[in-house]
Design an enzyme around this catalytic site. Structure first.
Site, short mmCIF file in Angstrom:
data_model
loop_
_atom_site.label_atom_id
_atom_site.label_comp_id
_atom_site.label_asym_id
_atom_site.label_seq_id
_atom_site.Cartn_x
_atom_site.Cartn_y
_atom_site.Cartn_z
N ASN A 89 15.98 -22.10 -28.24
CA ASN A 89 16.76 -21.12 -27.50
C ASN A 89 17.02 -19.84 -28.29
O ASN A 89 17.30 -18.81 -27.70
CB ASN A 89 18.09 -21.79 -27.10
CG ASN A 89 19.10 -20.82 -26.57
OD1 ASN A 89 18.97 -20.34 -25.44
ND2 ASN A 89 20.12 -20.50 -27.36
N GLY A 91 16.98 -16.41 -29.88
CA GLY A 91 16.18 -15.24 -29.53
C GLY A 91 16.94 -13.95 -29.80
O GLY A 91 18.18 -13.93 -29.80
N TYR A 154 9.20 -8.30 -27.22
CA TYR A 154 9.90 -9.43 -26.59
C TYR A 154 9.02 -10.07 -25.50
O TYR A 154 8.93 -11.31 -25.43
CB TYR A 154 11.20 -8.89 -26.00
CG TYR A 154 12.17 -9.91 -25.44
CD1 TYR A 154 13.07 -10.57 -26.27
CD2 TYR A 154 12.22 -10.17 -24.08
CE1 TYR A 154 14.00 -11.47 -25.75
CE2 TYR A 154 13.14 -11.07 -23.55
CZ TYR A 154 14.02 -11.71 -24.39
OH TYR A 154 14.94 -12.60 -23.87
N PRO A 184 14.65 -17.57 -17.78
CA PRO A 184 15.81 -16.95 -17.14
C PRO A 184 15.57 -15.47 -16.87
O PRO A 184 14.81 -14.81 -17.59
CB PRO A 184 16.93 -17.11 -18.17
CG PRO A 184 16.43 -18.10 -19.17
CD PRO A 184 14.94 -17.96 -19.16
N1 CAA Z 1 9.77 2.35 -15.93
C1 CAA Z 1 9.19 3.56 -16.13
N2 CAA Z 1 9.74 4.53 -16.85
C2 CAA Z 1 10.91 4.30 -17.41
C3 CAA Z 1 11.57 3.06 -17.26
C4 CAA Z 1 10.96 2.07 -16.48
N3 CAA Z 1 11.53 0.89 -16.28
N4 CAA Z 1 12.73 3.12 -17.95
C5 CAA Z 1 12.78 4.32 -18.53
N5 CAA Z 1 11.70 5.05 -18.18
C6 CAA Z 1 11.37 6.40 -18.59
C7 CAA Z 1 12.56 7.33 -18.50
O1 CAA Z 1 12.69 7.83 -17.19
C8 CAA Z 1 12.20 8.41 -19.50
O2 CAA Z 1 11.24 9.25 -18.94
P1 CAA Z 1 11.07 10.78 -19.43
O3 CAA Z 1 10.73 10.72 -20.89
O4 CAA Z 1 9.96 11.30 -18.58
O5 CAA Z 1 12.39 11.43 -19.17
C9 CAA Z 1 11.53 7.60 -20.59
O6 CAA Z 1 11.03 6.41 -19.97
C10 CAA Z 1 12.54 7.20 -21.66
O7 CAA Z 1 11.84 7.13 -22.80
P2 CAA Z 1 12.62 7.09 -24.18
O8 CAA Z 1 11.65 6.89 -25.27
O9 CAA Z 1 13.56 8.24 -24.28
O10 CAA Z 1 13.45 5.76 -23.95
P3 CAA Z 1 14.88 5.43 -24.48
O11 CAA Z 1 14.80 5.31 -25.95
O12 CAA Z 1 15.93 6.28 -23.90
O13 CAA Z 1 15.10 3.96 -23.84
C11 CAA Z 1 14.74 1.64 -23.75
C12 CAA Z 1 14.10 2.99 -23.94
C13 CAA Z 1 15.76 1.38 -24.89
C14 CAA Z 1 13.68 0.60 -23.82
C15 CAA Z 1 15.48 1.62 -22.41
O14 CAA Z 1 14.56 1.97 -21.40
C16 CAA Z 1 16.03 0.25 -22.09
O15 CAA Z 1 17.04 -0.18 -22.62
N6 CAA Z 1 15.39 -0.44 -21.12
C17 CAA Z 1 15.81 -1.79 -20.70
C18 CAA Z 1 15.10 -2.82 -21.52
C19 CAA Z 1 15.49 -4.18 -21.05
O16 CAA Z 1 15.47 -4.48 -19.87
N7 CAA Z 1 15.85 -5.05 -21.98
C20 CAA Z 1 16.27 -6.36 -21.63
C21 CAA Z 1 17.23 -6.86 -22.66
S1 CAA Z 1 18.02 -8.37 -22.18
C22 CAA Z 1 16.84 -9.49 -22.35
O17 CAA Z 1 15.77 -9.25 -22.84
C23 CAA Z 1 17.17 -10.86 -21.84
C24 CAA Z 1 16.13 -11.32 -20.90
O18 CAA Z 1 15.35 -12.16 -21.28
C25 CAA Z 1 16.10 -10.77 -19.55
#
Ligand code: CAA
Length: 247
Positions: A89, A91, A154, A184
């Site tokens: 588990n 992670g 990941y 999950p």
């Molecule tokens: N699809 C397409 N484009 C996307 C996007 C998506 N899902 N999300 C962001 N973008 C775009 C933005 O619109 C932005 O575009 P522009 O540059 O044209 O303005 C660009 O990507 C952002 O790029 P950055 O390099 O500036 O990204 P950032 O550093 O601000 O953020 C990130 C990047 C930290 C990965 C952020 O997108 C994020 O937190 N995403 C969520 C990740 C996620 O879901 N993690 C899950 C964690 S929990 C877990 O993992 C448990 C589990 O098992 C479910």
């Protein structure tokens, strides 16, 4: 029959704690693994679990480090006994877009989320074979199934876990050991705190059930897979994601 021993890696965390509580309620002797940096937190976790009537064990070890796991598993075997149920588990996330991802964030996530599965499972499989019974449950993720923007590390590690599941399930199916993956979706735990609130809101808006999952909901599924009743389920990847990804 002696009580079976269940080891939950990362057992004092969000989903891990719920799994420990459920398996304790199911009658297992429960061992929650934690990493040295979390020592204080793990000890207070154990105290509060005991205060609530759950006499759980804790075991220190870094699951990403093979030698550390060897030492931890030998101690568990001597002090408590051989493990019959293993929940891989533990992670972490180190999210970021691929073009900005440092090697360290790739290696750390692969080591903790995937190489740990080798490190720990390798130490328990012989005892399970000797007993002719075992349950190995790998906690993957919806993002290993569908991929996720910002999670090349990941998603790769979590997808890799299920490849491991399918291969080992074939090697152990005739020996009373089942190996399964649970994937999950987004569950309301501390891990989600690393996501910016506006991005998390956007993600939640795409979950058909309309909310985050609860750790207890994951624990109930673990409970079933760990039971004798689930003997015919092996090599499966069971999604529990509120409809976020259907396949
Ligand atoms: N699809 C397409 N484009 C996307 C996007 C998506 N899902 N999300 C962001 N973008 C775009 C933005 O619109 C932005 O575009 P522009 O540059 O044209 O303005 C660009 O990507 C952002 O790029 P950055 O390099 O500036 O990204 P950032 O550093 O601000 O953020 C990130 C990047 C930290 C990965 C952020 O997108 C994020 O937190 N995403 C969520 C990740 C996620 O879901 N993690 C899950 C964690 S929990 C877990 O993992 C448990 C589990 O098992 C479910």
């Amino acid at each position: 029959m002696n009580k079976r021993i269940a080891l939950v890696t990362g057992g004092t965390g969000g989903i891990g704690s719920s799994i420990c509580r459920q398996l304790f309620a199911d009658g297992f002797v429960v061992v929650a693994n934690y990493i040295a940096a979390e020592k204080e937190r793990a000890h207070s976790w154990q105290i509060s679990e005991r205060a609530a009537g759950r006499d759980v064990h804790i075991a220190e070890g870094d699951v990403s480090d093979y030698d550390s796991v060897v030492v931890m598993m030998a101690k568990i075997k001597t002090d408590i006994g051989p493990v019959s149920v293993l929940i891989n588990n533990a992670g972490i996330t180190k999210d970021g877009v691929f073009r900005k991802m440092p090697l360290e964030n790739w290696m750390d996530v692969l080591n903790v989320n995937l190489n740990s599965v080798f490190n720990v499972t390798r130490q328990v499989v012989d005892d399970m074979l000797a007993e002719g019974w075992g349950r190995i449950i790998n906690m993957s993720s919806v993002n290993g199934q569908k991929g996720q923007f910002g999670q090349t590390n990941y998603s790769a590690a979590k997808a890799g876990m299920h490849g491991f599941t399918k291969a080992l399930a074939q090697e152990t199916a005739a020996k009373g050991i089942t190996v399964n993956t649970i994937s999950p979706g987004y569950i309301g735990t501390e891990m989600l705190m690393a996501i910016k609130p506006e991005i998390l809101d956007q993600i939640v808006s795409t979950i058909p059930v309309g909310r985050l999952g609860k750790p207890e909901e994951i624990a109930k599924l673990v409970s079933y897979l760990a039971s004798d009743d689930a003997a015919f389920i092996t090599g499966a990847n069971i999604a529990i994601n509120g409809g976020l990804h259907m396949y």
